[in-house]
Design a protein around this motif. Structure first.
Motif, mmCIF file in Angstrom:
data_model
loop_
_atom_site.group_PDB
_atom_site.id
_atom_site.type_symbol
_atom_site.label_atom_id
_atom_site.label_comp_id
_atom_site.label_asym_id
_atom_site.label_seq_id
_atom_site.Cartn_x
_atom_site.Cartn_y
_atom_site.Cartn_z
ATOM 1 N N LEU A 179 -8.712 -50.608 -19.930
ATOM 2 C CA LEU A 179 -9.095 -49.649 -18.318
ATOM 3 C C LEU A 179 -8.796 -51.169 -17.818
ATOM 4 O O LEU A 179 -8.441 -51.783 -17.481
ATOM 5 N N SER A 180 -6.713 -49.748 -16.874
ATOM 6 C CA SER A 180 -6.307 -50.503 -15.912
ATOM 7 C C SER A 180 -7.372 -51.519 -15.019
ATOM 8 O O SER A 180 -8.075 -50.575 -14.125
ATOM 9 N N TYR A 181 -6.650 -52.260 -13.829
ATOM 10 C CA TYR A 181 -6.713 -52.352 -12.967
ATOM 11 C C TYR A 181 -6.606 -51.617 -11.461
ATOM 12 O O TYR A 181 -6.123 -51.477 -11.221
ATOM 13 N N ARG A 182 -8.030 -51.669 -10.916
ATOM 14 C CA ARG A 182 -8.064 -49.969 -10.159
ATOM 15 C C ARG A 182 -9.171 -50.752 -9.005
ATOM 16 O O ARG A 182 -9.740 -50.238 -8.654
ATOM 17 N N GLY A 183 -8.545 -51.946 -8.307
ATOM 18 C CA GLY A 183 -9.819 -52.743 -7.355
ATOM 19 C C GLY A 183 -10.682 -52.313 -6.731
ATOM 20 O O GLY A 183 -11.951 -51.861 -6.484
ATOM 21 N N PRO A 184 -9.690 -50.548 -6.028
ATOM 22 C CA PRO A 184 -10.669 -50.597 -4.749
ATOM 23 C C PRO A 184 -11.875 -49.279 -5.534
ATOM 24 O O PRO A 184 -12.588 -49.156 -4.945
ATOM 25 N N VAL A 185 -11.399 -48.560 -6.463
ATOM 26 C CA VAL A 185 -11.968 -47.753 -7.436
ATOM 27 C C VAL A 185 -13.246 -48.131 -7.594
ATOM 28 O O VAL A 185 -14.321 -47.735 -7.576
ATOM 29 N N TYR A 186 -13.056 -49.719 -8.602
ATOM 30 C CA TYR A 186 -14.238 -50.148 -9.684
ATOM 31 C C TYR A 186 -15.053 -50.913 -8.230
ATOM 32 O O TYR A 186 -16.664 -51.138 -7.951
ATOM 33 N N ARG A 187 -15.218 -51.070 -7.052
ATOM 34 C CA ARG A 187 -15.065 -52.228 -6.014
ATOM 35 C C ARG A 187 -16.457 -50.731 -5.043
ATOM 36 O O ARG A 187 -17.270 -51.304 -5.162
ATOM 37 N N GLY A 188 -15.539 -49.826 -4.577
ATOM 38 C CA GLY A 188 -16.497 -48.865 -3.865
ATOM 39 C C GLY A 188 -17.546 -47.339 -5.291
ATOM 40 O O GLY A 188 -18.131 -46.730 -4.257
ATOM 41 N N PHE A 189 -16.787 -47.135 -5.777
ATOM 42 C CA PHE A 189 -17.268 -45.610 -6.699
ATOM 43 C C PHE A 189 -18.753 -45.692 -7.185
ATOM 44 O O PHE A 189 -19.623 -44.822 -6.433
ATOM 45 N N ASN A 190 -19.372 -46.994 -7.197
ATOM 46 C CA ASN A 190 -21.006 -46.700 -7.994
ATOM 47 C C ASN A 190 -22.126 -47.730 -6.553
ATOM 48 O O ASN A 190 -22.763 -47.586 -6.779
ATOM 49 N N LYS A 204 -11.573 -35.720 -3.627
ATOM 50 C CA LYS A 204 -10.429 -34.892 -3.825
ATOM 51 C C LYS A 204 -9.587 -35.008 -2.492
ATOM 52 O O LYS A 204 -8.531 -34.427 -2.564
ATOM 53 N N ASN A 205 -9.679 -35.078 -0.971
ATOM 54 C CA ASN A 205 -8.978 -34.847 -0.141
ATOM 55 C C ASN A 205 -8.113 -35.652 0.351
ATOM 56 O O ASN A 205 -7.321 -35.931 1.346
ATOM 57 N N ASN A 206 -8.392 -36.457 -0.552
ATOM 58 C CA ASN A 206 -8.041 -38.024 -0.062
ATOM 59 C C ASN A 206 -7.235 -39.137 -0.861
ATOM 60 O O ASN A 206 -6.939 -39.187 -1.741
ATOM 61 N N LYS A 207 -5.618 -38.169 -0.793
ATOM 62 C CA LYS A 207 -4.577 -38.820 -2.187
ATOM 63 C C LYS A 207 -4.722 -39.753 -2.497
ATOM 64 O O LYS A 207 -4.999 -40.348 -3.602
ATOM 65 N N LYS A 208 -5.073 -41.110 -1.791
ATOM 66 C CA LYS A 208 -4.427 -42.428 -1.792
ATOM 67 C C LYS A 208 -5.693 -42.627 -2.402
ATOM 68 O O LYS A 208 -5.681 -43.796 -2.966
ATOM 69 N N LEU A 209 -6.570 -41.671 -2.918
ATOM 70 C CA LEU A 209 -8.023 -42.343 -3.324
ATOM 71 C C LEU A 209 -8.023 -41.865 -4.154
ATOM 72 O O LEU A 209 -8.500 -42.466 -5.360
ATOM 73 N N PHE A 210 -8.059 -40.110 -4.477
ATOM 74 C CA PHE A 210 -7.971 -39.419 -5.707
ATOM 75 C C PHE A 210 -7.580 -39.692 -6.612
ATOM 76 O O PHE A 210 -8.115 -40.135 -8.020
ATOM 77 N N GLU A 211 -6.048 -40.257 -6.649
ATOM 78 C CA GLU A 211 -5.130 -40.095 -7.735
ATOM 79 C C GLU A 211 -6.132 -41.709 -8.957
ATOM 80 O O GLU A 211 -5.738 -41.386 -9.793
ATOM 81 N N PRO A 212 -6.168 -42.700 -7.865
ATOM 82 C CA PRO A 212 -6.097 -43.677 -9.110
ATOM 83 C C PRO A 212 -7.911 -43.423 -9.195
ATOM 84 O O PRO A 212 -8.261 -43.975 -10.081
ATOM 85 N N ALA A 213 -8.447 -42.851 -8.552
ATOM 86 C CA ALA A 213 -10.133 -42.439 -9.064
ATOM 87 C C ALA A 213 -9.897 -41.714 -10.669
ATOM 88 O O ALA A 213 -10.750 -41.978 -11.328
ATOM 89 N N ARG A 214 -8.826 -40.551 -10.153
ATOM 90 C CA ARG A 214 -8.756 -39.752 -11.885
ATOM 91 C C ARG A 214 -7.704 -39.873 -12.588
ATOM 92 O O ARG A 214 -8.253 -40.001 -13.663
ATOM 93 N N ALA A 215 -7.559 -41.508 -12.169
ATOM 94 C CA ALA A 215 -6.550 -42.020 -13.883
ATOM 95 C C ALA A 215 -7.648 -43.141 -13.586
ATOM 96 O O ALA A 215 -7.487 -43.037 -15.683
ATOM 97 N N ALA A 216 -8.292 -43.852 -12.762
ATOM 98 C CA ALA A 216 -9.536 -44.256 -14.085
ATOM 99 C C ALA A 216 -10.670 -43.399 -15.198
ATOM 100 O O ALA A 216 -10.575 -43.637 -15.519
ATOM 101 N N ALA A 217 -10.670 -41.944 -14.156
ATOM 102 C CA ALA A 217 -11.298 -41.541 -15.157
ATOM 103 C C ALA A 217 -10.949 -41.036 -16.426
ATOM 104 O O ALA A 217 -11.820 -40.666 -17.846
ATOM 105 N N ARG A 218 -9.667 -40.243 -16.636
ATOM 106 C CA ARG A 218 -8.911 -40.399 -17.955
ATOM 107 C C ARG A 218 -9.359 -41.912 -18.913
ATOM 108 O O ARG A 218 -8.902 -40.838 -19.423
ATOM 109 N N GLU A 219 -8.024 -42.893 -17.826
ATOM 110 C CA GLU A 219 -8.692 -43.809 -19.428
ATOM 111 C C GLU A 219 -9.916 -43.954 -19.685
ATOM 112 O O GLU A 219 -10.088 -44.136 -20.863
ATOM 113 N N VAL A 220 -10.762 -43.619 -18.806
ATOM 114 C CA VAL A 220 -12.263 -44.278 -19.322
ATOM 115 C C VAL A 220 -12.941 -43.283 -20.393
ATOM 116 O O VAL A 220 -13.242 -43.170 -22.238
ATOM 117 N N GLU A 221 -12.793 -41.899 -20.683
ATOM 118 C CA GLU A 221 -12.479 -40.648 -21.096
ATOM 119 C C GLU A 221 -11.812 -40.759 -22.431
ATOM 120 O O GLU A 221 -11.870 -39.969 -23.630
#
Length: 233
Positions: A179-190, A204-221
């Protein structure tokens, strides 16, 4: 099936990992009903679930149980009942120094124990000094797997595995995915009771936030998929 998240060092993402796996698509595919049990008084998971009830968020297959303030007997009795009603129990265990009973219980009854850990000297020392003595009597009874956590996202998985294999006892295994470090995602998603997938859809419409969130979700799977392979042998 009981999957426990154990660590004696704080801040390693133990509760976050438990939450991410419980709501992963891979786990939803393989388990019909999941019980997420919190025995840690930090209430990280309880704080996640509390906003979900007023908003009537669909529970999916995940039921939550906060047992950190229950007696030892109540914990044991609840886990026995959950084993009959759920085909997977994920336990978030407090550090040994916080409540020895919870850690000992988890190591006695778990099918697999996940040890979230970063590739740092501090985590290595904490493992050797605190965690190793706690788990050593059990490693011939239950498999222990380190989950490399908060790793730099450009690091090759094989290099991460080599790092841990260089100093971990051979009885302790290391997952191939991290699980890689994606500070903004893990600090705020929940914050509002949203899962990682919910959060990714909401930005989804915010590329700056969506790309790391999608990458994090992929890692979790990918991590969930590797755990399923381990469980199935």
């Amino acid at each position: 099936m009981i999957l426990s998240m154990a660590q004696t060092k704080g801040g390693v993402g133990k509760s976050t990992v438990a939450l991410l796996l419980a709501f992963s698509r891979i786990f939803a595919k393989h388990f019909s009903q999941i019980a997420l049990v919190e025995l840690d008084r930090q209430r990280t998971l309880k704080d996640f679930f509390e906003p979900r009830d007023p908003r009537k968020i669909k529970k999916d297959k995940v039921d939550f149980f906060y047992l950190a303030e229950s007696s030892d007997r109540e914990v044991e009795e609840t886990l026995i009942k959950l084993a009959d009603s759920h085909d997977l129990i994920i336990m978030d265990i407090p550090g040994e120094s916080v409540r020895k009973f919870a850690t000992s219980l988890a190591l006695n009854i778990s099918s697999i124990v996940i040890l979230p850990m970063s590739d740092s000297v501090n985590d290595e020392k904490a493992f050797t000094r605190n965690l190793l003595p706690a788990i050593k009597p059990y490693w011939d009874k239950v498999p222990f797997w380190v989950l490399p956590n908060f790793i730099h996202q450009q690091t090759k998985p094989v290099n991460v595995q080599n790092y841990f294999r260089a100093w971990l006892p051979e009885e302790i295994h290391c997952l191939g995915q991290y699980l890689s470090y994606r500070g903004p995602v893990y600090r705020g998603f929940n914050e509002d009771g949203s899962t990682l997938l919910d959060y990714a859809r909401s930005v989804k419409n915010n590329k700056k936030l969506f790309e790391p969130a999608r990458a994090a979700a992929r890692e979790v799977e990918l991590i969930a998929q590797e755990i399923i392979k381990i469980i199935k042998g």
